[in-house]
Write a protein that holds these residues in place. Structure first.
Motif, mmCIF file in Angstrom:
data_model
loop_
_atom_site.group_PDB
_atom_site.id
_atom_site.type_symbol
_atom_site.label_atom_id
_atom_site.label_comp_id
_atom_site.label_asym_id
_atom_site.label_seq_id
_atom_site.Cartn_x
_atom_site.Cartn_y
_atom_site.Cartn_z
ATOM 1 N N HIS A 57 -6.717 1.587 1.049
ATOM 2 C CA HIS A 57 -6.484 2.499 2.183
ATOM 3 C C HIS A 57 -7.469 3.678 2.118
ATOM 4 C CE1 HIS A 57 -3.169 3.915 5.080
ATOM 5 N NE2 HIS A 57 -4.151 4.814 5.153
ATOM 6 N N CYS A 89 0.825 -1.218 0.000
ATOM 7 C CA CYS A 89 0.000 0.000 0.000
ATOM 8 C C CYS A 89 0.861 1.271 0.000
ATOM 9 C CB CYS A 89 -0.923 0.005 1.220
ATOM 10 S SG CYS A 89 -1.872 1.540 1.328
ATOM 11 N N HIS A 107 -4.805 1.934 7.717
ATOM 12 C CA HIS A 107 -4.998 1.182 6.469
ATOM 13 C C HIS A 107 -6.333 0.447 6.526
ATOM 14 C CE1 HIS A 107 -3.826 -1.069 2.890
ATOM 15 N NE2 HIS A 107 -4.283 -2.156 3.492
ATOM 16 N N PHE A 156 -0.066 4.252 0.661
ATOM 17 C CA PHE A 156 -0.528 5.280 1.602
ATOM 18 C C PHE A 156 -0.138 4.958 3.053
ATOM 19 C CE2 PHE A 156 -4.420 6.431 -1.284
ATOM 20 C CZ PHE A 156 -3.543 6.941 -2.227
ATOM 21 N N CYS A 157 0.535 3.835 3.269
ATOM 22 C CA CYS A 157 0.903 3.442 4.633
ATOM 23 C C CYS A 157 2.236 4.081 5.050
ATOM 24 C CB CYS A 157 0.986 1.914 4.712
ATOM 25 S SG CYS A 157 -0.624 1.150 5.069
HETATM 26 ZN ZN LIG Z 1 -2.333 1.490 3.557
#
Ligand SMILES: [Zn+2]
Length: 332
Positions: free
Chosen positions: A168, A64, A116, A66-67
């Motif tokens: 996410h 991911c 998440h 966005f983590c």
């Molecule tokens: Zn994420």
């Protein structure tokens, strides 16, 4: 204002008993834009979630973008003429340009890099308010840099069935010189019609949920999507005017509504906050919030030829029953 509806009757011979069976379809016209919608008898078109979302979250988290640990490296930064810091942060929310632009100014904002896995029932007022504040700050920054970009909206695709390509959870903002179709249709509605619609719903009480102070909430008379709710923010017409207490109030209403969806077993939703150009006289900033099919293999999409190609909602959750399930949250 008369809320227009017409009852249609369909007839068929039951394959088992040979009896004549009649079904009623309630066709309604949206009082603001004229879109029509079909309310069908309840037939389980939107089953509650039985999918292990948390296990799926663990499965897709390692890649991911966005983590934490990846968001700084893998997400784009805003040009300096829009925002010198490259990203806008409010509380835990982080906003950056959409890697796949949908307009001249497209932004994505995660509720928090650490969240998440964020089921609908865990979307608190705090998380929503910080994310809305990031989007409002973005719209203000774009309009300050480019005064011709007067059409702003704040939106959400939550979970894959709603159109989100990343698991996410996040919101999306669009700021542009041209409106979307619905922004245009809503901005063309005379101010008096918004007032008459709200007045009719307040008096009937069947779909009216309540107010959270300044903002009024109701279940849509003619929903374009399942369990659709609407909110009206009087006195402002663009997300750029969302500040301070008003952001907190809007976030509070959204959290109440999303808590209701979670109770009804829905884990995917869309919303759109439709901004008109700042200064549009009499236009109340307004939003639509609707749930979407739940995630699971071979699920049925709630969006059919009717919604996509006829622009006609077809739902089997009567707005009055949605209002009944939601109302208590707005009145305590
Ligand atoms: Zn994420």
């Amino acid at each position: 204002m008369m809320l227009r509806r017409e009852l249609l009757t369909a007839e068929m011979i039951d394959p088992g008993t040979g009896d004549l069976v009649r079904t009623t379809v309630d066709v309604r016209r949206d009082p603001l834009t004229g879109h029509s919608s079909r309310i069908l008898p309840e037939r389980g078109l939107m089953p509650a979630s039985d999918f292990d979302l948390e296990a799926f979250a663990r499965e897709n988290q390692p890649s991911c973008p966005f983590c934490p640990g990846r968001i700084d490296r893998l997400t784009p930064r805003l040009p300096a003429r829009i925002h010198s810091g490259g990203r806008i942060e409010c509380g835990e929310a982080v906003l950056f340009p959409n890697l796949h632009a949908y307009s001249s100014h497209s932004a994505v904002s995660v509720y928090s890099p650490r969240l998440h896995y964020l089921p609908v029932g865990a979307l608190t007022s705090r998380l929503l308010a910080d994310n809305l504040a990031a989007q409002a700050a973005y719209a203000r920054a774009v309009m300050a840099a480019e005064p011709a970009s007067v059409w702003a909206s704040v939106n959400a695709n939550h979970m894959l069935p709603s159109g989100s390509s990343l698991f996410h959870p996040h919101m999306q903002g669009i700021v542009d010189g041209e409106p979307t179709t619905f922004q245009r249709l809503l901005a063309e509605v005379p101010a008096q019609r918004f007032a008459d619609y709200l007045d009719a719903e307040r008096r009937s009480g069947e779909r009216y949920l309540g107010d959270t102070g300044r903002i009024e909430w109701l279940a849509s008379f003619a929903p374009v999507a399942p369990a659709e709710l609407r909110a009206f923010v009087p006195g402002i017409c663009s997300p750029v005017e969302l500040t301070g207490d008003l952001i907190g109030e809007l976030a509070h209403g959204l959290a109440l509504a999303l808590g209701g969806y979670a109770d009804m077993g829905f884990e995917s939703f869309n919303f759109a906050i439709y901004g008109a150009p700042p200064g549009t006289a009499g236009y109340p900033l307004n939003l639509r919030l609707a749930c979407r099919s739940n995630l699971k293999p071979f699920y049925r999409s709630d969006s059919t030829f009717l919604e996509r190609l006829h622009w006609e909602g077809a739902v089997d959750l009567a707005p009055e029953s949605v209002a009944q399930q939601m109302r208590g949250r707005f009145r305590t």
